[in-house]
Scaffold this active site. Structure first.
Site, PDB file in Angstrom:
ATOM      1  N   GLU A  54      42.707  43.478  33.124  1.00  0.00           N
ATOM      2  CA  GLU A  54      41.979  44.665  33.570  1.00  0.00           C
ATOM      3  C   GLU A  54      41.440  44.370  34.959  1.00  0.00           C
ATOM      4  O   GLU A  54      40.641  43.451  35.134  1.00  0.00           O
ATOM      5  CB  GLU A  54      40.796  44.940  32.627  1.00  0.00           C
ATOM      6  CG  GLU A  54      41.106  45.959  31.568  1.00  0.00           C
ATOM      7  CD  GLU A  54      39.885  46.251  30.723  1.00  0.00           C
ATOM      8  OE1 GLU A  54      40.070  46.510  29.530  1.00  0.00           O
ATOM      9  OE2 GLU A  54      38.749  46.199  31.242  1.00  0.00           O
ATOM     10  N   ASP A  65      28.017  50.718  34.199  1.00  0.00           N
ATOM     11  CA  ASP A  65      28.071  49.252  34.214  1.00  0.00           C
ATOM     12  C   ASP A  65      26.686  48.625  34.298  1.00  0.00           C
ATOM     13  O   ASP A  65      25.776  49.180  34.906  1.00  0.00           O
ATOM     14  CB  ASP A  65      28.904  48.782  35.407  1.00  0.00           C
ATOM     15  CG  ASP A  65      30.389  48.929  35.148  1.00  0.00           C
ATOM     16  OD1 ASP A  65      30.863  48.321  34.176  1.00  0.00           O
ATOM     17  OD2 ASP A  65      31.047  49.675  35.891  1.00  0.00           O
TER      18      ASP A  65
END
Lengths: 267, 405
Positions: A54, A65
């Site tokens: 990823e 995040d």
């Protein structure tokens, strides 16, 4: 290298299945702390046991995040990373590896700014296999999905603990490659969800989608990786790798990746 | 045209629900609860009761005679100036229009059984309003505020603390309003079950732009009634400052279908729209996706968000509500701008001429209001939304003027 169109994601899960083991997915922030160091880490990942990469695309305002990924993104932006740079990393990686799937992960605005069709064509050309765009829920991803279908790229959807039975079919419909189950309601890098909940969620999503289910958010240690891998088709680790790479450099990051991959593969 | 958004939260190409999957179920639940509340007369009755007795509504529509005289004095070709009315949102409890929306959202949160309220704030006006109503309803309140804004809005920070709210300092990114919103979203995604996110402007994922506009549209409804009573006609223009755009949407909404009423928004031009230091998303930005909606944004060539700049913390935001982007594209509203210097001069002028200290945010609308009044001449009629009072800004002004207080 072969120019044909390999389905690297399906092949990877088929191989894992025939070896009767779970996979390991590793996230790194593309361009953190700079292009060369980040690319060197990426290139070393398959040999350390990573089944799927990823590749994070930085964004100034990563509202889903936690601080580790946010700061990594800001470092990457400071090193002048942009969507084009991320595509270039993939192109470089593909010169020596044509089997490990690359999934780019990020937020909508940078690729929206480039244009979804332009991005999809360029991503395919760079050897990217799919994308996770955090702020494009099913209700908003039709345009990108159409562009991805043109180029046979997988637009991977997220399922979360708040995705209830009524909503799950909306999430799993039209999804490709695999489904990413976010184990906790929260930002990246938080604590792992309760294992019993994870097991039942994975079963539910697998049934609804007919696709492999990878589990991430909150996995930090080999023990946790083994535990999650018991239920999931693959385990994702991001923040712990990004943090180790930033604080202790390439070799320590690879050491951590190896131990996590071994732990995930044990099951 | 006033029927927007559509069922997907779109105002033409703008708006939508660009949020992480974790937040989709709560925003769908919020929308459902809002629809039910809209159809429940008791909800509207409670809102109206609190608006009157707690906020102090209706706020006056005040004829600013000396501001009008000032405009007429240097008018174009000596044709005089339009009468200038000020909608006095500065007289609301907590000192700005923000409280109208917070009242609506907290009544809705109460209805949904939420016990924990989070909010983002720039200038602190929305934070103070949220802390105030959370105190009134006995709810836990956490306000996210950029470290930079905490420094420049100290009185409001202390006010929020007195009201029992926790003020969380946000140090990420530019440490201003956009980063406060990022952190509020991060909190919400982590605490979806008991927490309600009270967004302070007409931005964010659907249904916020619609819902916040609806709660703020009480401003325009009162204004229309009041101007018809005072002047027996609709105004030629309605003018408001714009950061995210809630006070502007609040006063515009009622007039959108009155095609002869010009709707004019004034963005913060900072040191100039042609410099890097401004907050004018429509005049100096392009469409993109941020904080849950597609709208005009300040961004670079790679789709990264640029820092906004404005002397007023409340306008220091790189985006704008999606309905404004839509009104801009179809040409129903006009979007002008005013610089930091113009706002500071207007702040002082309004204070001296009218004895009203406007918020620095609201002061941005004054120079363009005077321009429009002069263009219209003495048969004209304009209304400016004086969205908040400027007591919170006196320290900033003293710094600029080099005065020690």
């Amino acid at each position: 290298m072969s120019t044909k169109n390999p389905n690297r994601i399906d092949n990877t899960f088929a191989n894992l299945k025939s070896n009767n083991r779970s996979g390991f997915v590793a996230y790194i922030m593309g361009g953190d702390p700079d292009f060369d160091k980040s690319l060197a880490l990426m290139k070393a990942m398959p040999d350390a046991g990573v089944d799927i990469i990823e590749l994070g695309m930085p964004f100034t305002d990563p509202a889903a995040d936690g601080p580790v990924i946010e700061l990594a993104g800001l470092r990457s932006l400071k090193a002048k990373t942009n969507v084009g740079t991320i595509l270039k990393m993939a192109t470089e990686f593909r010169k020596t590896n044509n089997t490990t799937p690359i999934i780019v992960m990020g937020y909508a605005n940078p690729i929206h700014h480039m244009g979804y069709a332009t991005f999809a064509a360029a991503a395919k050309n760079a050897g990217i296999d799919g994308a996770i765009i955090v702020d494009l829920p099913p209700e908003e991803d039709a345009e990108l999905r159409a562009a991805f279908e043109t180029h046979d790229l997988a637009l991977i959807r997220l399922a979360t603990p708040t995705t209830d039975d009524a909503r799950l079919p909306i999430v799993t419909k039209d999804t490709k490659g695999f489904v990413y189950y976010v184990s906790v309601a929260g930002v990246t890098g938080k604590a792992l969800g309760q294992s019993a909940d994870v097991a039942s969620a994975v079963a539910r999503i697998r049934k609804s989608s007919g696709l492999p289910v990878v589990v991430g958010f909150g996995v930090k240690t080999p023990e946790q990786a083994t535990s999650v891998a018991k239920d999931a088709d693959a385990v994702v680790v991001g923040s712990a790798i990004v943090d180790t790479f930033f604080k202790h450099g390439h070799n320590e990051a690879i050491k951590l990746i190896k131990s996590l991959a071994d732990a995930a593969h044990k099951t | 045209m006033s029927n927007f958004p559509d069922e997907n939260g779109r105002f033409g190409a703008f708006g939508g629900r660009f949020v992480a999957e974790t937040l989709m179920p709560p925003i769908l639940a919020l929308e459902k609860a809002y629809r039910e509340a809209q159809n429940d007369p008791s909800f509207q009755a409670e809102f109206d009761h609190m608006a009157e007795h707690y906020i102090g509504r209706p706020s006056p529509l005040y004829f600013a005679e000396r501001l009008t005289e000032h405009a007429a004095k240097d008018s174009d070709n000596n044709k005089g100036a339009a009468k200038i009315y000020l909608k006095r949102e500065d007289l609301n409890h907590t000192g700005a229009h923000k409280v109208n929306n917070v009242l609506g959202q907290l009544l809705l949160a109460k209805r949904m059984g939420k016990t924990r309220i989070i909010a983002e704030t720039g200038a602190g006006q929305h934070g103070v309003a949220t802390a105030t109503l959370a105190a009134r309803f006995g709810m836990q309140c956490i306000v996210f505020m950029g470290e930079v804004d905490i420094q420049r809005q100290k009185p409001n920070v202390f006010r929020m603390k007195l009201l029992g709210a926790e003020v969380r300092s946000v140090t990420s990114g530019t440490a201003t309003l956009k980063d406060a919103m990022n952190d509020a979203l991060r909190d919400w995604v982590t605490n979806v079950n008991d927490t309600s996110y009270c967004i302070g402007t007409v931005a964010g994922p659907h249904p916020y732009p619609e819902m916040v506009r609806d709660f703020q549209s009480i401003i325009g409804r009162e204004t229309k009634r009041q101007i018809l009573q005072a002047e027996d006609r609709l105004p030629d223009a309605v003018i408001a400052c714009i950061g995210g755009g809630s006070n502007a949407m609040g006063i515009f909404h009622e007039f959108i279908d009155d095609k002869n009423v010009r709707l004019i928004g004034v963005e913060a031009a900072g040191r100039g729209v042609d410099t890097k230091f401004h907050a004018a998303s429509l005049n100096g930005g392009s469409p993109g996706i941020l904080h849950g909606n597609r709208t005009y944004l300040l961004q670079d060539a790679h789709g990264q968000i640029n820092d906004a700049h404005s002397i007023s913390a409340g306008l220091d935001y790189p985006g704008i509500g999606p309905e404004h982007s839509y009104l801009h594209e179809i040409g129903r509203a006009e979007y002008l701008s005013a610089t930091d210097d113009e706002a500071v001069a207007a702040f002082q002028m309004c204070t001296k001429l009218e004895g009203i200290i406007p918020a620095l945010e609201s002061a941005h609308a004054i120079p363009r209001t005077i321009d429009i009044a002069r263009q219209l001449g003495d048969n004209g009629l304009v209304i400016m939304n004086l969205s908040g009072r400027g007591d919170k800004d006196v320290n900033t002004l003293a710094d600029i003027l080099g005065v020690e207080i």
